[in-house]
Design a protein around this motif. Sequence first.
Motif, PDB file in Angstrom:
ATOM      1  N   TYR A  25       4.265  -7.290  20.263  1.00 15.68           N
ATOM      2  CA  TYR A  25       4.920  -6.879  21.511  1.00 15.68           C
ATOM      3  C   TYR A  25       6.446  -6.989  21.395  1.00 15.68           C
ATOM      4  CZ  TYR A  25       0.230  -8.148  23.265  1.00 15.68           C
ATOM      5  OH  TYR A  25      -1.128  -8.290  23.460  1.00 15.68           O
TER       6      TYR A  25
ATOM      7  N   ALA B  21      -4.948  -4.619  19.983  1.00 10.40           N
ATOM      8  CA  ALA B  21      -4.671  -5.399  21.194  1.00 10.40           C
ATOM      9  C   ALA B  21      -4.710  -4.518  22.439  1.00 10.40           C
ATOM     10  CB  ALA B  21      -3.316  -6.087  21.066  1.00 10.40           C
ATOM     11  N   ASP B  22      -4.135  -3.331  22.357  1.00 10.22           N
ATOM     12  CA  ASP B  22      -4.135  -2.419  23.510  1.00 10.22           C
ATOM     13  C   ASP B  22      -5.559  -2.037  23.906  1.00 10.22           C
ATOM     14  OD1 ASP B  22      -1.379  -2.478  23.603  1.00 10.22           O
ATOM     15  OD2 ASP B  22      -1.103  -0.528  22.622  1.00 10.22           O
TER      16      ASP B  22
ATOM     17  N   GLU C 231      -7.235  -5.129  25.562  1.00  9.43           N
ATOM     18  CA  GLU C 231      -6.684  -5.424  26.885  1.00  9.43           C
ATOM     19  C   GLU C 231      -7.121  -4.399  27.927  1.00  9.43           C
ATOM     20  OE1 GLU C 231      -2.568  -7.818  26.092  1.00  9.43           O
ATOM     21  OE2 GLU C 231      -2.596  -5.731  25.478  1.00  9.43           O
TER      22      GLU C 231
ATOM     23  N   TYR D 219     -11.819 -11.490  26.993  1.00 15.00           N
ATOM     24  CA  TYR D 219     -11.212 -11.589  25.675  1.00 15.00           C
ATOM     25  C   TYR D 219     -10.134 -12.677  25.635  1.00 15.00           C
ATOM     26  CZ  TYR D 219      -7.242  -9.146  27.789  1.00 15.00           C
ATOM     27  OH  TYR D 219      -6.183  -8.810  28.586  1.00 15.00           O
ATOM     28  N   THR D 220      -9.869 -13.144  24.430  1.00 17.85           N
ATOM     29  CA  THR D 220      -8.636 -13.860  24.123  1.00 17.85           C
ATOM     30  C   THR D 220      -8.093 -13.292  22.822  1.00 17.85           C
ATOM     31  OG1 THR D 220      -9.471 -15.908  25.134  1.00 17.85           O
ATOM     32  CG2 THR D 220      -7.510 -16.072  23.731  1.00 17.85           C
ATOM     33  N   ILE D 221      -6.861 -12.822  22.868  1.00 18.30           N
ATOM     34  CA  ILE D 221      -6.174 -12.315  21.684  1.00 18.30           C
ATOM     35  C   ILE D 221      -5.259 -13.420  21.172  1.00 18.30           C
ATOM     36  CG2 ILE D 221      -4.497 -10.626  20.835  1.00 18.30           C
ATOM     37  CD1 ILE D 221      -5.579  -8.727  23.064  1.00 18.30           C
TER      38      ILE D 221
ATOM     39  N   LYS E 203       1.698 -14.016  26.775  1.00 19.70           N
ATOM     40  CA  LYS E 203       2.269 -12.678  26.646  1.00 19.70           C
ATOM     41  C   LYS E 203       3.416 -12.533  27.642  1.00 19.70           C
ATOM     42  CE  LYS E 203       1.130  -7.754  26.882  1.00 19.70           C
ATOM     43  NZ  LYS E 203       0.075  -6.744  27.186  1.00 19.70           N
TER      44      LYS E 203
ATOM     45  N   ARG F 134      -8.946 -13.517  29.216  1.00 23.49           N
ATOM     46  CA  ARG F 134      -8.189 -12.264  29.347  1.00 23.49           C
ATOM     47  C   ARG F 134      -6.687 -12.505  29.149  1.00 23.49           C
ATOM     48  NH1 ARG F 134     -10.801  -7.780  30.653  1.00 23.49           N
ATOM     49  NH2 ARG F 134      -8.953  -6.797  31.536  1.00 23.49           N
ATOM     50  N   GLU F 135      -6.383 -13.273  28.121  1.00 21.24           N
ATOM     51  CA  GLU F 135      -5.000 -13.565  27.776  1.00 21.24           C
ATOM     52  C   GLU F 135      -4.724 -13.208  26.315  1.00 21.24           C
ATOM     53  OE1 GLU F 135      -3.783 -17.551  28.600  1.00 21.24           O
ATOM     54  OE2 GLU F 135      -4.635 -17.553  30.615  1.00 21.24           O
ATOM     55  N   SER F 136      -3.467 -12.888  26.051  1.00 14.42           N
ATOM     56  CA  SER F 136      -2.970 -12.727  24.691  1.00 14.42           C
ATOM     57  C   SER F 136      -1.958 -13.837  24.466  1.00 14.42           C
ATOM     58  CB  SER F 136      -2.312 -11.354  24.516  1.00 14.42           C
ATOM     59  OG  SER F 136      -1.716 -11.237  23.247  1.00 14.42           O
TER      60      SER F 136
END
Length: 212
Positions: free
Chosen positions: A107, A133-134, A137, A143-145, A164, A194-196
Motif C-alpha cells: 500500500y 490483497a485487493d 479485501e 480474513y486477516t492479511i 492498514k 477483516r484486517e490487513s
Amino acid sequence: MTNVLVVGASGQISKEAIDLYLEKTDFDLTLFLRDESKLPAYDSDRISVIEGDATDKDAVEAAVEGMDVVFVSSTGDTLGTQAQEIVNAMEKKGVERLIFVTALHIYDEVPGKFGKWNDENIGPYLGPFREAADIIEASSLNYTILRPAWLTNYDEVEYETTAKGEPFKGTEVSRKSVADLSVDLSKDSSLHSRESIGMNKPNTDGDKPDWM
C-alpha cells in the motif's frame, strides 16, 4: 476438531507454521502444494497431503472442502489468480476464516529511506501481492492479511503490528513470528478479523535491515 488447510506448504513460513500447529494445537492439517517431495517427513497422524496447484479451480475446491481455516503463504506471478480461486472456493464451500501472507509496502505504507529502499529492491515484485490483497479485501470472508517486514530465520517470536493506513514500523521480523501469529489467528477467529496488518520486530527501525 479444527481442520486447517495450509496452501504453499513447502514454503519457509508454512513449515514454521506447521511445526507450531503441531506443537500448540490439536488441529488436523492438510498440506496443499505442487510437489510433496519438498516436505520433510512429518511424524504425525494429524497431517495429510494433497498435491495440486492453487490456480486450479477444481483442485482448490476439493482441498477447501470441510476446512475451518485456510492459511496461505505463497508467491509468484500467479498469486492474484491463486487468491481468487481460494476466495471463490471458500465462499462456495462456506469456509470463512482465511489467513493470507503477503508483503510489506503493497500500500506504499513504508515511510522514509526504508520505503525508498524497498521500492528500489522489491517494488517491481509487489504487484501480485497487492492484487491478492485487493481480491481478499473485496470478499465476504473473515480474513486477516499479514504484511511482514523483511524476513529472518531467527528462532524467536517477537513482533508488533500496524494497521492498514498506519505507517509501517521496523525493517525485519522472523518467519517464526509470522507463523506464531498465524496459529493464534487460527485459534481465535475474531482476532484481527477483516484486517490487513503489518508485522515487524520492535526496535528494528532503520534505512534497511541490519543484515543487508
